[in-house]
Design an enzyme around this catalytic site. Structure first.
Site, PDB file in Angstrom:
ATOM      1  CB  SER A 109      -0.888   0.023   1.256  1.00 58.39           C
ATOM      2  OG  SER A 109      -1.451   1.301   1.429  1.00 58.39           O
ATOM      3  CE1 TYR A 133      -4.816   4.270  -0.388  1.00 61.33           C
ATOM      4  CE2 TYR A 133      -6.389   4.794  -2.111  1.00 61.33           C
ATOM      5  CZ  TYR A 133      -6.050   4.115  -0.970  1.00 61.33           C
ATOM      6  OH  TYR A 133      -6.950   3.248  -0.395  1.00 61.33           O
ATOM      7  CB  THR A 159      -6.350   2.418  -5.128  1.00 61.29           C
ATOM      8  OG1 THR A 159      -5.623   1.209  -4.910  1.00 61.29           O
ATOM      9  CG2 THR A 159      -7.679   2.358  -4.392  1.00 61.29           C
ATOM     10  CE  LYS A 227      -7.077  -3.168  -4.162  1.00 63.74           C
ATOM     11  NZ  LYS A 227      -7.785  -2.225  -3.274  1.00 63.74           N
ATOM     12  CG  HIS A 251     -11.166   0.303  -0.657  1.00 62.03           C
ATOM     13  ND1 HIS A 251     -10.364   1.014  -1.522  1.00 62.03           N
ATOM     14  CD2 HIS A 251     -10.545   0.361   0.535  1.00 62.03           C
ATOM     15  CE1 HIS A 251      -9.311   1.501  -0.869  1.00 62.03           C
ATOM     16  NE2 HIS A 251      -9.398   1.109   0.373  1.00 62.03           N
TER      17      HIS A 251
END
Ligand code: FNR
Ligand code: LAC
Length: 357
Positions: A109, A133, A159, A227, A251
């Protein structure tokens, strides 16, 4: 349950719940709103039945798949999950080593409690993907991307379902704040003070659009996977914009509550993609049989988020690996009992809708 009796994901979830601090447990287990989608992700798998074929030589099942240039031991990889040091001191480095030991990929992440370089150093041979992100502070984003590329990550997972945080009411009630350091957050706010989830998501650029994806794809040497889409038209736009794959995801029920279970959104997306790029799905995968249902409905592989995190919480790298190995064993056995030698042998004819009583 004692060490000896942990035989499935649910056992690890129960054991993790005894170990994780209440606020953090709500953060990891929770979803948005009424948590309808959180529940639907899991329940929807029970609405599908597997229809086995017999007298197929399954003496040599091979569960491996090839994804984004890497061979995985099974059609299941570790989803990006933020703040893993909230559940174990060894955090994402341990998760990467666990995934590597299980022969599958780990997606790191952007909001990890480790840097891309540190995770790569901890698991140099692991298949590592980096989940991005895009922050409004593009300098942080560009530095993270460069570090992931230089550290040998094999794909970028962008994402796209979290321009803002979903309404996580467990966190609101507990006034939950994260007090472990996430380097990307520290870089963006200039401090390692505790942060709320809402503040963390406030760093994400909510203005991102398909044009931004095209320029990101053009500027990035790694394959970019989208995603967090649920609509076939978005899968088409993703492919037109240069995506190397898509993940049908809501999510884990943590963003817009009330959207379909991902297994119910998957068939339309798979039909639209029509084999042009790999289609992954995540959300509610808790059993090897869930993975086979996903394959039958058009997925090339799945991501699982919470399961290996429960393993990490219970026993660090070893626990996370144990959960991934349990899922691998379940996948392999289910393939054999379904009459399939490989994931590619699983077809739409291997599942049917359970007749509602
Ligand atoms: C996530 N997820 C997530 N996704 C992402 O792209 N970046 C992230 O930082 C996170 N962080 C995160 C934290 C926690 C605690 C959870 C539970 C989930 C979503 C994750 O990648 C995946 O989509 C879901 O977890 C899949 O659902 P299951 O397998 O957890 O049911
Ligand atoms: C979450 C973010 C960090 O789901 O993706 O909590």
């Amino acid at each position: 349950v004692s060490d000896r009796q942990r035989v499935n994901v649910a056992d690890f979830e129960a054991a993790a719940a005894e170990r994780i601090e209440a606020g953090a447990l709500d953060y990891f287990a929770g979803g948005a709103g009424d948590e309808r989608t959180l529940k639907r992700n899991v329940e929807a798998y029970a609405e599908w039945e597997l229809v086995p074929r017999v007298l197929v030589d399954v003496s040599a099942v091979d569960a491996s798949v090839e994804l984004f240039g890497s061979e995985l031991s099974m059609p299941l990889a570790q989803a990006p999950v933020a703040f893993q040091r909230l559940v174990h001191a060894d955090g994402e480095e341990a998760m990467a080593r666990a995934a590597d030991a299980a022969g599958t990929a780990m997606c790191l992440s952007t909001i990890a409690t480790a840097t891309p370089a540190s995770v790569a150093a901890a698991a140099p041979d692991a298949t590592k993907w980096f989940q991005l992100y895009v922050f409004s502070d593009r300098a942080v984003t560009e530095a993270l991307l460069a570090e992931a590329v230089e550290s040998g990550y094999d794909a970028i997972f962008l994402t796209v379902d979290a321009p803002f945080a979903g309404r996580r009411e467990r966190d609101l009630r507990a006034d939950f704040e994260v007090d472990v350091d996430a380097p990307s957050v520290t870089a963006a706010i200039g401090s390692d003070r505790p942060v709320s989830i809402k503040e963390v998501f406030g760093l994400v650029d909510a203005s991102l659009d398909w044009d931004d994806l095209a320029s990101l794809a053009a500027g990035c040497e790694l394959p970019i996977v989208i995603k967090g889409l649920m609509h076939p038209a978005d899968a088409e736009l993703a492919i037109q914009a240069g995506a190397a794959g898509v993940v049908v995801s809501n999510h884990g029920g943590r963003q817009l509550d009330g959207v379909p279970a991902t297994i119910d959104a998957l068939p339309m997306v798979a039909e639209a993609v029509d084999g042009r790029v790999p289609v992954l799905v995540d959300g509610g995968v808790r059993r090897g049989t869930d993975v086979l249902v996903a394959l039958a409905l058009g997925a090339d592989a799945v991501l699982a988020g919470r399961p290996a995190v429960w393993g990490l919480a219970v026993n660090g790298e070893e626990g996370a690996c144990e959960v991934l190995e349990i899922l691998k064993a379940e996948i392999r056995l289910a393939l054999a009992l379904l009459g399939c030698r490989t994931p590619a042998d699983v077809t739409r004819a291997h599942v049917q809708r359970a007749r509602r009583s």
